[in-house]
Design a protein around this motif. Structure first.
Motif, PDB file in Angstrom:
ATOM      1  N   THR A   1       0.853  -1.186   0.000  1.00  0.00           N
ATOM      2  CA  THR A   1       0.000   0.000   0.000  1.00  0.00           C
ATOM      3  C   THR A   1       0.891   1.239   0.000  1.00  0.00           C
ATOM      4  OG1 THR A   1      -1.516  -1.223   1.419  1.00  0.00           O
ATOM      5  CG2 THR A   1      -1.951   1.135   1.146  1.00  0.00           C
TER       6      THR A   1
ATOM      7  N   GLU B   1      -3.433   1.000  -3.465  1.00  0.00           N
ATOM      8  CA  GLU B   1      -2.978  -0.384  -3.418  1.00  0.00           C
ATOM      9  C   GLU B   1      -2.233  -0.669  -4.708  1.00  0.00           C
ATOM     10  OE1 GLU B   1      -3.001  -2.113  -0.862  1.00  0.00           O
ATOM     11  OE2 GLU B   1      -4.753  -1.605   0.351  1.00  0.00           O
TER      12      GLU B   1
ATOM     13  N   ASP C   1      -6.224  -5.372  -3.682  1.00  0.00           N
ATOM     14  CA  ASP C   1      -6.855  -4.221  -3.031  1.00  0.00           C
ATOM     15  C   ASP C   1      -7.894  -4.620  -1.992  1.00  0.00           C
ATOM     16  OD1 ASP C   1      -8.958  -5.013  -4.646  1.00  0.00           O
ATOM     17  OD2 ASP C   1      -9.467  -2.986  -5.289  1.00  0.00           O
TER      18      ASP C   1
ATOM     19  N   GLY D   1      -5.313   0.557   4.259  1.00  0.00           N
ATOM     20  CA  GLY D   1      -4.743  -0.308   3.230  1.00  0.00           C
ATOM     21  C   GLY D   1      -4.437  -1.704   3.749  1.00  0.00           C
TER      22      GLY D   1
ATOM     23  N   SER E   1     -10.189   5.928  -0.225  1.00  0.00           N
ATOM     24  CA  SER E   1      -8.910   5.829  -0.954  1.00  0.00           C
ATOM     25  C   SER E   1      -8.471   7.121  -1.634  1.00  0.00           C
ATOM     26  CB  SER E   1      -9.002   4.706  -2.004  1.00  0.00           C
ATOM     27  OG  SER E   1      -9.886   5.082  -3.042  1.00  0.00           O
TER      28      SER E   1
END
Ligand code: FAD
Length: 466
Positions: free
Chosen positions: A52, A61, A65, A229, A352
């Motif tokens: 990550t 990622e 993921d 992550g 994210s």
């Protein structure tokens, strides 16, 4: 064996090796066993394929993921190390498939591309009328006479016809295995489909029935990850193991069986370690090279592993002039695209990307089309932008592009894999007692399966050490 301290060495610090070392350490502590544990890893970081990158408010990622929630081994491990409160589910959103160069919504209610609801299948334009009629033949076709292994391609083509396979099933499977479905083993990937066919004859009817019986399972196709992550799972296990257990930058070159008992592990830097038991969790090519004079491992040299790459791109929202109303698309082989899939990561995983930013993540590389992975970052960026430009209207260049190459990294379970793995385990038990193997090259390459293999191999080591 009295109080004499025994040594166990786990080789490879990917998720399999980490899970193995974690559960071994737990056993050793709980039972107060006189066992010294070491984890050795070739590179200077742990996690293997899990990587990550946290940058400018993005959680990127580079490799995997997320994971499917149906197998709870990552959740259990997360609880063990106290990070389960950071688990997040993917946001719901539409999925698309690009077939013959055109974008189609994924037909609702399909499992691995097999319809469990008839209406979305009849109304979709993804298949022609002939393709739909051929797939409906699944209701009347007899069971396959093949009872051992066969390729996924052969199995699905026979039941559903080429069109449904090429436009939907193949790109879905490529997303998981990056493989050639006409080579991949049914029994090592979806053995339950073989059993469903043998029990119900029709795959569609059998899967529909099986799906309705798993009422309690999460069925909406959502995935899980951690808000910091997947690397946070790795980091948590690293802390739990402690620096006295972990040795990074130690690449194993060879392993020798001692005349009396035990093994000597030789490293490329000239160091050696003695061990009573060794658990090897590296990819299969590495494993084979550690035992060059073991003929029963020679076949591992030929076992294919596909090269893939991921490309993460960050944009300002204003750079996307015409967007796609969904979270992701996959691409069929009959489309003139180089990417195999793309996720609107900021939508699927709202944690994210910062507000007002867009994070797209594309995949490149599949069996038969791997050379693309060797192109330069700039060339790859160019190709990805050209492909994306066919779907969305992007203005200018991304704020950043992160290209990550995974060379020879997706092990291919080709027809007969299960039997070959079984023979490998038997040979190890007979010829190299105390040496155990686990990981993505053998019994499943998803993160949950890797963790589960770690748990399983700990039981084998414990039995051996008694
Ligand atoms: P690895 O992660 O490969 O770890 C093996 C370790 O062994 C490495 O750290 C390596 O450096 C070390 N090693 C190798 N040789 C030696 C040596 N000689 N001496 C010492 N150490 C050595 N799975 C999912 O569940 N969900 C996903 O979304 C997903 N997406 C993926 C996307 C990509 C791009 C890739 C490549 C894989 C994806 N997978 C996904 C699969 C999953 O990530 C892997 O199968 C899994 O992480 C493999 O873990 P492992 O520990 O078995 O092997």
């Amino acid at each position: 064996r009295g109080q004499q301290v025994k040594k166990v060495v786990v080789i490879g610090g990917g998720i399999t090796g980490l899970a193995t070392a974690y559960y071994l350490q737990k056993e050793i502590k709980e039972e107060n066993l006189p066992i010294q544990l070491k984890l050795v890893e070739a590179s200077h970081r742990l996690g293997g394929k899990i990587q990550t990158l946290i940058k400018d408010g993005y959680v990127i990622e580079k490799g995997p993921d997320s994971f499917v929630p149906q197998n709870s081994s990552p959740i259990t491990l997360a609880k063990e190390i106290g990070i389960h409160d950071t688990l997040v589910s993917s946001a719901w959103g539409k999925s698309f498939v690009i077939a013959g160069g055109e974008l189609y919504p994924m037909p609702g209610g399909s499992i691995i591309g097999i319809p469990t609801q008839i209406a979305p299948f009849i109304t979709t334009n993804l298949f022609s009328l002939t393709g739909k009629m051929r797939a409906a033949a699944d209701f009347i076709l007899p069971r396959s006479p093949v009872t051992d292994d066969q390729s996924l391609g052969k199995f699905f083509r026979r039941r559903m016809g080429d069109e449904v396979v090429d436009n939907l099933i193949e790109p879905l499977l490529t997303g998981i295995y990056a493989g050639d479905i006409d080579q991949l083993s049914l029994m090592s990937t979806f053995p339950e489909l073989h059993h469903i066919e043998q029990k119900h004859r029709s795959l569609i009817a059998g899967i529909k029935k099986a799906a309705s019986q798993t009422e309690n399972e999460q069925k909406d196709g959502r995935f899980l990850t951690f808000s910091n992550g997947l690397q946070s799972l790795v980091d948590g296990v690293e802390v739990a193991l402690g620096p006295q257990t972990i040795n990074k930058g130690m690449k194993v070159s060879h392993i020798y069986k001692e005349a009396e008992q035990g093994y000597t592990i030789e490293f490329t830097n000239g160091h050696t370690l003695d061990a009573d038991s060794v658990v090897i969790t590296t990819p299969h090519h590495s494993l084979q090279s550690m035992f060059p004079s073991c003929p029963f491992m020679n076949y591992l040299k030929e076992m294919p592993a596909t090269s893939v790459a991921t490309v993460a791109m960050g944009f300002d929202q204003s750079a996307i002039r015409k967007n796609m109303d969904g979270n992701e698309f996959i691409v069929s082989r009959n489309s003139d695209y180089s990417i195999t899939a793309c996720t609107w990561t900021h939508k699927k995983w709202p944690h994210s990307a910062p507000d007002g930013k867009v994070l797209l993540r594309c995949y490149l590389g599949k069996s038969g089309d791997e050379t693309i992975v060797d192109l330069s970052d700039d060339q790859i960026e160019q190709i990805v932008l050209e492909d994306l430009g066919k779907i969305v209207d992007l203005e200018g260049k991304p704020d950043f592009t992160v290209v990550t190459r995974y060379k020879d990294s997706m092990p291919q379970y080709t027809v007969g894999h299960k039997e070959r793995t079984k023979a490998l385990y038997q040979n190890l038990e007979e010829k190299l007692p105390g040496v155990f193997i686990a990981g993505s090259s053998f019994e499943g390459l998803g993160i949950p399966e890797c963790i589960e293999q770690g748990e399983k191999v700990v039981r084998k080591v414990m039995q051996y050490m008694q």
